[in-house]
Write a protein that holds these residues in place. Structure first.
Motif, PDB file in Angstrom:
ATOM      1  N   GLU A  93     -65.561 103.590 -41.472  1.00  0.00           N
ATOM      2  CA  GLU A  93     -66.690 103.232 -42.325  1.00  0.00           C
ATOM      3  C   GLU A  93     -67.920 103.120 -41.438  1.00  0.00           C
ATOM      4  OE1 GLU A  93     -65.795  99.687 -44.444  1.00  0.00           O
ATOM      5  OE2 GLU A  93     -64.581 100.705 -45.958  1.00  0.00           O
ATOM      6  N   ASP A  94     -69.011 103.657 -41.914  1.00  0.00           N
ATOM      7  CA  ASP A  94     -70.240 103.743 -41.119  1.00  0.00           C
ATOM      8  C   ASP A  94     -71.364 103.034 -41.867  1.00  0.00           C
ATOM      9  OD1 ASP A  94     -71.957 104.532 -39.101  1.00  0.00           O
ATOM     10  OD2 ASP A  94     -72.301 106.519 -39.950  1.00  0.00           O
ATOM     11  N   GLU A  95     -71.912 102.016 -41.241  1.00  0.00           N
ATOM     12  CA  GLU A  95     -72.941 101.206 -41.890  1.00  0.00           C
ATOM     13  C   GLU A  95     -74.237 101.993 -42.090  1.00  0.00           C
ATOM     14  OE1 GLU A  95     -73.755  97.712 -39.683  1.00  0.00           O
ATOM     15  OE2 GLU A  95     -75.083  96.841 -41.197  1.00  0.00           O
ATOM     16  N   ARG A 124     -80.595  96.099 -40.351  1.00  0.00           N
ATOM     17  CA  ARG A 124     -79.503  95.966 -41.298  1.00  0.00           C
ATOM     18  C   ARG A 124     -80.022  95.494 -42.653  1.00  0.00           C
ATOM     19  NH1 ARG A 124     -76.435  94.970 -36.657  1.00  0.00           N
ATOM     20  NH2 ARG A 124     -74.766  96.499 -36.639  1.00  0.00           N
ATOM     21  N   ARG A 151     -72.634 101.288 -47.036  1.00  0.00           N
ATOM     22  CA  ARG A 151     -71.908 101.918 -45.944  1.00  0.00           C
ATOM     23  C   ARG A 151     -71.212 103.143 -46.517  1.00  0.00           C
ATOM     24  NH1 ARG A 151     -69.799  98.642 -42.783  1.00  0.00           N
ATOM     25  NH2 ARG A 151     -70.899  96.797 -43.521  1.00  0.00           N
TER      26      ARG A 151
END
Length: 317
Positions: free
Chosen positions: A167-169, A260, A267
């Protein structure tokens, strides 16, 4: 069209100078050689050989066809050898594709490891959006693809298995002079008046549209930019903001900061897609992609550390 066996027979006759010797070499009878050569000459539009008291030799037309025949037979022989090596898992060509931000660090690192571990494998790499890569994988043009569910989910594909890598933010890129550039995290609502740099929006569901809806607003303006270099350029000029996957953090120019967002659902998932019967070299690259994510140090995001969640593989088709 000339038959391959007839071309092979012509080459044998030219090399031996004799129908009899060519018949022995290729396990034909002499009469069969004579008939096949006669048929070949009919297809070629005229004689290919000079009949001599002791044997035969190519005439000018025969030399022309012989030259092409040797090239064709050589290419077929090389193709046969490459296929045998490839299917045995000992090398050959590997056609792979990946989406743009995977090519910034993840894929090059894995390909370098593949080159070191398997120098006999020659990689032919292409870049494209996920839907195009999946189509090419389905058509047999690719042996492996690195794909993502961003921005609109993974497209369905028969005979294709996907294994999740991570999983990639998704972060937000802001110009350094932006009023929120110094914030540790940003609530999406605070960006309700911004223009958004996005390739797809409105014509199909996207993560950005869903996130904005959860935050209670619709973006004031969408500037449709497909390439990341263009998104970064527009954002650096203060013309808009953009969602940026953390895998792309290394490519972000100094004029921008990444922050963020408070929405935990922002994500994407990154996957390896393979055909039903993958090549051994493709499986090796898949494992190296996993290892790359496991061993790479977290990438710095200004003010924080990059978080990429690693998950056990879950196949789908």
């Amino acid at each position: 069209m000339f038959e391959i066996d007839a071309l092979r027979l012509l080459v044998a006759v030219a090399e031996t100078g004799s129908f009899t010797k060519a018949a022995v070499r290729l396990n034909y009878t002499q009469s069969a050689v004579s008939r096949r050569i006669a048929t070949l000459e009919q297809q070629a539009g005229g004689p290919l050989l000079e009949r001599l008291p002791r044997g035969v030799r190519l005439n000018p037309a025969g030399r022309t066809l012989h030259r092409h025949a040797t090239e064709v037979l050589d290419r077929l022989s090389r193709a046969e050898r490459e296929l045998a090596v490839l299917h045995a898992g000992h090398g050959g060509l590997l056609h792979m594709g990946a989406f743009a931000t995977a090519n910034i660090s993840l894929v090059p690192t894995a390909l370098r490891a593949l080159r070191d571990a398997r120098p006999d494998v020659e990689v032919v790499a292409v870049e494209g959006p996920t839907h195009t890569l999946v189509e090419r994988l389905t058509d047999g043009a690719l042996d492996l693809a690195v794909v993502s569910d961003y921005p609109s989910g993974l497209p369905p594909a028969d005979g294709v298995t996907t294994t999740m890598l991570c999983e990639d933010e998704l972060l937000v890129a802001l110009p350094r002079e932006h009023r929120l550039a110094g914030a540790r995290t940003v609530d999406l609502w605070e960006l309700r008046d911004e223009a958004w740099l996005q390739n797809a929006y409105g014509d199909r569901p996207t993560m950005l549209a869903d996130a904005c809806s959860r935050a209670g607003f619709t973006p004031r303006k969408i500037i449709r930019i497909a390439e990341w270099s263009g998104k970064f350029g527009y954002a650096a000029a203060g013309l808009g903001v953009a969602l940026v996957p953390s895998l792309a953090a290394w490519a972000v120019p100094d004029e921008l900061v990444l922050r963020r967002l408070t929405d935990p659902a922002l994500r994407r998932t990154v996957h390896v897609a393979l055909p039903a019967a993958p090549l051994q070299a493709a499986l090796t690259l898949r494992d190296l992609l996993r290892a790359t994510l496991t061993t790479t140090e977290p990438q710095a995001v200004p003010g924080e550390h990059r978080k990429v969640r690693h998950n056990r593989s879950t196949p789908r088709s």
